[in-house]
Design an enzyme around this catalytic site. Structure first.
Site, PDB file in Angstrom:
ATOM      1  N   ARG A 257     -19.216  59.764  31.198  1.00 16.05           N
ATOM      2  CA  ARG A 257     -18.513  61.028  31.879  1.00 16.05           C
ATOM      3  C   ARG A 257     -17.372  61.430  31.195  1.00 16.05           C
ATOM      4  NH1 ARG A 257     -15.981  58.629  36.652  1.00 16.05           N
ATOM      5  NH2 ARG A 257     -14.056  59.184  35.587  1.00 16.05           N
ATOM      6  N   HIS A 261     -13.782  62.088  37.418  1.00 14.85           N
ATOM      7  CA  HIS A 261     -14.899  61.915  38.570  1.00 14.85           C
ATOM      8  C   HIS A 261     -15.268  63.156  39.175  1.00 14.85           C
ATOM      9  CE1 HIS A 261     -17.275  60.507  41.549  1.00 14.85           C
ATOM     10  NE2 HIS A 261     -16.690  60.652  42.443  1.00 14.85           N
ATOM     11  N   TYR A 270      -6.894  55.380  34.501  1.00 12.39           N
ATOM     12  CA  TYR A 270      -7.854  54.094  34.308  1.00 12.39           C
ATOM     13  C   TYR A 270      -8.668  53.740  33.139  1.00 12.39           C
ATOM     14  CZ  TYR A 270     -11.281  56.983  36.878  1.00 12.39           C
ATOM     15  OH  TYR A 270     -11.893  58.183  37.059  1.00 12.39           O
TER      16      TYR A 270
END
Lengths: 356, 323
Positions: A257, A261, A270
Site C-alpha cells: 500500500r 490506509h 508508523y
C-alpha cells in the site's frame, strides 16, 4: 511406534514479469497483444481514477477514501481474469476490479461522496457492493458459490480481502466451508503489508498468508502482486479449477500500500520511508509499461493519447457524479424491510415535514 | 384438522415448503443425518438429500454468513441455529449483514433468509443455553422476529416466513416442541405481524408470546375463579409488531400487563408499555405493569431456575395489583 511425517506441504510463489519488464516466456499467460494492451490501459485508468479521487477528497468533494496506489496489478490482474458471469464480492480497495468490469466510475465517486446509491451495480455487472466490514463478506461469497453450485450455474464467486482480513474468524469459517463443500470460490488477498498501522508480521506469525488455505484443504498460492501477468494467470487457473469441480482457491497477492490506509490516516507515523522506497522500485504500472516497450507494443505517442482519453473519461465521471440529485429521506426508510411499520411511516413523515 | 405437536407442525411446514420450492435449502449443525438436536428436521434429509438438507461444521457465523450469501445468490435458505443463545456468536452476521444488506444496497439485493432457533428456559440447561432473546432482536430494524406459541401458529407463521422477502428470525421454544394442538391439514399461511386473541376477556389484557401465552392462559383460569376475566393476547412476534391489536384490546379492558420470559430490564415489555401510554393513556384505569424474568443469568439449579422465570402465579399476583 515410530514418529514419522504423515503429510508434507509446500507453498508456491508465482512470478512472471520482473521489475525490469522481462517476462518469463515459459509462464506467459495465453493473452493476445490487444489484451496485454488492455491490461496496461486498465492499470493506467485505475491509477488515474484513484489519484482523481484523492484530489476530490482534498477539495472536500469526496468523503474518506482508501487509495489503491501500488496495488493496481493485484486488482486489474484478478479483475481481468474474472468473467462477466462471475460474482465478485469486493472489500473496499478494489477500484481496479470495478473498472475491469465496466462499473461506472461515476457511481464509485458517488458512493465515496456519501451516496449509497453508488453501490447499486448496473445490469450485467456482477459486482456485489463493497464490504467496509473486514472479512465478513467472504462468507457471503461462499454462500453465493454454494447457490451457484446447487443450481449448476457456470460461475465462480470471488471475494477480495486484505492481509488484516485473514485474521478474522469469518475468513477462516468461509475457507473451511469452501473446503467442506468444494465450493467454486476464489478468495483473493491483497496482502499490502499493512492493516492500517499493523504490519504483516504483527498480523500473523505464519510465514505466508497463502499457507492458511492448506488448513482447510483448499488450494493456496502466493503471487507477486505487483506482477499483473502473474495475478491474472493465478486467478485464471483458480477459476478453471473451480469450474472443473476441484473446489476453492486462496491467492495471496503480495503487494504494497503505497498510500495511506485512507485519507484519514498518516502512514508516515508508523512506516519506514526506506520500506516505501523499496516498493516504489517494484511499481506494477511501470513494470507493465517496460514490458510493452520491450515487446514494441507501446510508444510515447500511445501513452500521450491514453492519458488524454482517460482524463476526459474522469472528467465526465466527476461531472455525472456531482450532478446527481442527493438522496431524499424516503431512501433511508424504503429498503429497511419490504413493508414499513406504522411507526416507521410516522418517522418518515416527521423527516419529510422537517426537511420542507 | 389433526392434533399434533409443535415439533410435528414445524416439520410439516419445512417438508411442505421444501417440496414446493427447489430454491429452499435447510442448513445447520446436525440438521441432516441426525435430524436436528430437537428432531425438528426428522425425515427431511432422507426425503430431500444432502444438497438441500445440509449438515454444517460448528460455525454459527459461518452458517449465517453463508446462508446470507446463498440468499443474495438467489436461494431461500433456512438456517438452524442449535439454540438462540448461539445466535450471539453470529450476531455480526445477523445484525450488520442479514438485517442491513437490503437497505445498504438500495433494495437491489434481498436476503430471503429464515433463521430458526429454539430457546427458552425450564430445562436446566444452564446460563448459556436457556435464554429468550426476542427482545434483543426486536431492537434491530431490518429483520423480522416471529415467536409462535400454538402448533398451528408455528406451522402457519413458518410457512409465511419462508416465503417472506425479508429475513426472519423464527424463535421456537424448547418446552413447546412436545405440546400438542389442532393444526389444519395442508396449506396454512398466517400473516406476520398479526396478533391473536387466545382467550377473550373484559377486565385486563395479558400481552405475551411463545411459551408465556400458555402461562397467561393458566393465570387467566386462576383469575376467572376469582372473578377477573383476563384477555390473553398472543403477539406471535415482535417485528412486525401488531400494536393496533394491543391498543384495541386495551381499549376494551382498560388494563394491561406484559408477560415475557426474558429479563425485565430492557425487555420488550417496556417498549409495549411505553407505546400503550403514548397512544391511549386516557383509557387506562391503572398503570401498565410488567412480568418478566429476574435480572439474573439462568441458574443451572432446578429450583433456582424456576424461581427466576415467570409462572402463572406471578401473573396472577401482578394482575391483582391492578384492581
Amino acid at each position: 511406534m515410530p514418529k514419522q511425517p504423515i503429510a508434507d506441504f509446500t507453498i508456491e510463489r508465482l512470478s512472471i514479469l520482473a521489475p525490469s519488464g522481462q517476462a518469463d516466456e515459459s509462464l506467459m499467460p495465453d493473452l493476445s497483444d490487444s489484451q496485454l494492451l488492455q491490461l496496461y490501459e486498465l492499470l493506467s485508468y485505475t491509477r488515474m481514477a484513484d489519484q482523481r479521487a484523492l484530489d476530490l477528497q482534498r477539495e472536500g468533494r469526496l468523503g474518506t477514501y482508501p487509495a489503491s496506489l501500488g496495488q493496481e496489478a493485484a486488482q486489474v490482474g484478478s479483475g481481468f481474469a474474472l468473467r462477466s458471469q462471475d460474482w465478485i464480492f469486493p472489500a473496499f480497495r478494489e477500484l481496479g476490479v470495478f473498472l475491469c468490469h465496466n462499473y461506472p466510475l461515476e457511481l464509485i465517486y458517488r458512493y465515496w461522496s456519501g451516496d449509497e446509491r453508488g453501490q447499486q451495480s448496473p445490469e450485467g455487472c456482477n459486482i456485489f457492493p463493497m464490504s467496509i466490514a473486514v472479512g465478513t463478506h467472504i462468507l457471503h461469497a461462499a454462500g453465493a458459490a454454494l447457490a451457484a453450485k446447487y443450481r449448476g450455474d457456470d460461475l465462480v464467486a470471488a471475494a477480495f480481502l486484505g492481509d488484516g482480513g485473514t485474521s478474522k474468524g469469518d475468513f477462516h469459517e468461509a475457507l473451511n466451508m469452501a473446503g467442506v463443500y468444494k465450493l467454486p470460490l476464489v478468495v483473493i488477498c491483497q496482502n499490502n503489508q499493512w492493516a492500517i498501522s499493523v504490519s504483516r508480521q504483527a498480523q500473523t506469525a505464519a510465514q505466508t498468508l497463502a499457507q492458511k488455505a492448506l488448513s482447510y484443504g483448499i488450494h493456496g498460492l502466493q503471487v507477486d502482486g505487483n506482477d499483473v501477468l502473474a495475478v491474472y494467470q493465478a486467478t485464471h487457473e483458480a477459476i478453471e479449477r473451480a469450474r472443473a469441480g476441484e473446489g476453492a482457491s486462496f491467492i495471496e497477492c503480495e503487494t504494497y500500500r503505497m498510500a495511506d490506509h485512507t485519507t484519514a490516516d498518516d502512514a508516515q507515523r508508523y512506516r519506514d520511508p526506506q520500506e516505501v522506497e523499496k516498493w516504489r522500485q517494484r511499481d506494477p504500472l511501470l513494470r507493465m509499461r517496460r514490458f510493452l516497450d520491450q515487446q514494441r507494443l507501446w510508444s510515447p505517442g500511445d501513452q500521450e493519447q491514453l492519458e488524454l482519453t482517460l482524463k476526459e473519461r474522469l472528467n465526465r465521471a466527476v461531472r455525472a457524479a456531482e450532478s446527481a440529485a442527493p438522496p431524499g429521506a424516503e431512501e433511508m426508510f424504503r429498503y429497511t424491510c419490504h413493508q414499513l411499520s406504522s411507526r416507521q411511516q410516522e418517522q418518515l413523515k416527521e423527516c419529510l415535514d422537517g426537511s420542507t | 384438522m389433526a392434533e399434533i405437536t409443535t415439533r410435528e407442525a414445524i416439520n410439516q411446514a419445512l417438508h411442505e415448503e421444501l417440496e414446493r420450492d427447489e430454491k429452499i435449502i435447510l442448513l445447520g449443525e446436525d440438521v441432516g443425518l441426525y435430524e436436528g438436536s430437537f428432531k425438528v428436521s426428522k425425515g427431511l434429509y432422507a426425503a430431500f438429500g444432502e444438497q438441500r438438507v445440509i449438515d454444517t461444521p460448528i460455525a454459527e457465523a459461518g452458517i449465517i454468513g453463508m446462508a446470507c450469501g446463498a440468499a443474495m445468490g438467489g436461494l431461500r435458505p433456512i438456517a438452524e441455529i442449535m439454540t438462540v443463545n448461539f445466535a450471539i456468536v453470529a450476531m455480526d452476521q445477523i445484525v450488520n449483514h442479514v438485517a442491513k444488506i437490503h437497505y445498504m444496497f438500495g433494495g437491489q439485493l434481498q436476503v430471503p433468509l429464515v433463521i430458526r432457533a429454539p430457546g427458552g428456559g425450564g430445562n436446566q440447561l444452564g446460563a448459556q443455553h436457556s435464554h429468550s432473546l426476542e427482545g434483543l432482536f426486536m431492537h434491530f430494524p431490518g429483520i423480522r422476529v416471529v415467536c409462535p406459541s400454538f402448533p398451528a401458529d408455528a406451522k402457519g407463521l413458518l410457512k409465511t416466513a419462508i416465503r417472506s422477502a425479508d429475513p426472519v428470525l423464527f424463535l421456537e421454544h424448547e418446552e413447546l416442541y412436545g405440546v400438542k394442538g389442532d393444526v389444519p391439514d395442508g396449506e396454512l399461511l398466517i400473516p406476520l405481524g398479526v396478533a391473536d386473541i387466545k382467550r377473550a376477556g373484559r377486565d385486563v389484557t395479558l400481552i405475551a408470546l411463545s411459551k408465556m401465552v400458555y402461562t397467561c392462559l393458566e393465570a387467566a383460569e386462576q383469575l376467572a375463579a376469582e372473578g377477573i376475566d383476563a384477555e390473553v393476547l398472543d403477539l406471535r412476534g415482535l417485528n412486525p409488531l401488531d400494536m393496533a391489536a394491543v391498543i384495541e384490546s386495551v381499549g376494551r379492558t382498560r388494563r394491561a400487563i406484559t408477560v415475557e420470559e426474558s429479563w425485565l430490564t430492557g425487555g420488550w415489555g417496556g417498549e409495549i408499555a411505553a407505546r400503550i401510554m403514548e397512544t391511549c393513556f386516557d383509557v387506562l384505569d391503572a398503570p401498565v405493569l410488567r412480568v418478566a424474568a429476574a435480572d439474573v443469568s439462568a441458574p443451572y439449579n432446578k429450583q433456582l431456575e424456576q424461581l427466576a422465570i415467570p409462572h402463572a402465579e406471578d401473573v396472577v399476583t401482578r394482575v391483582k395489583e391492578l384492581f
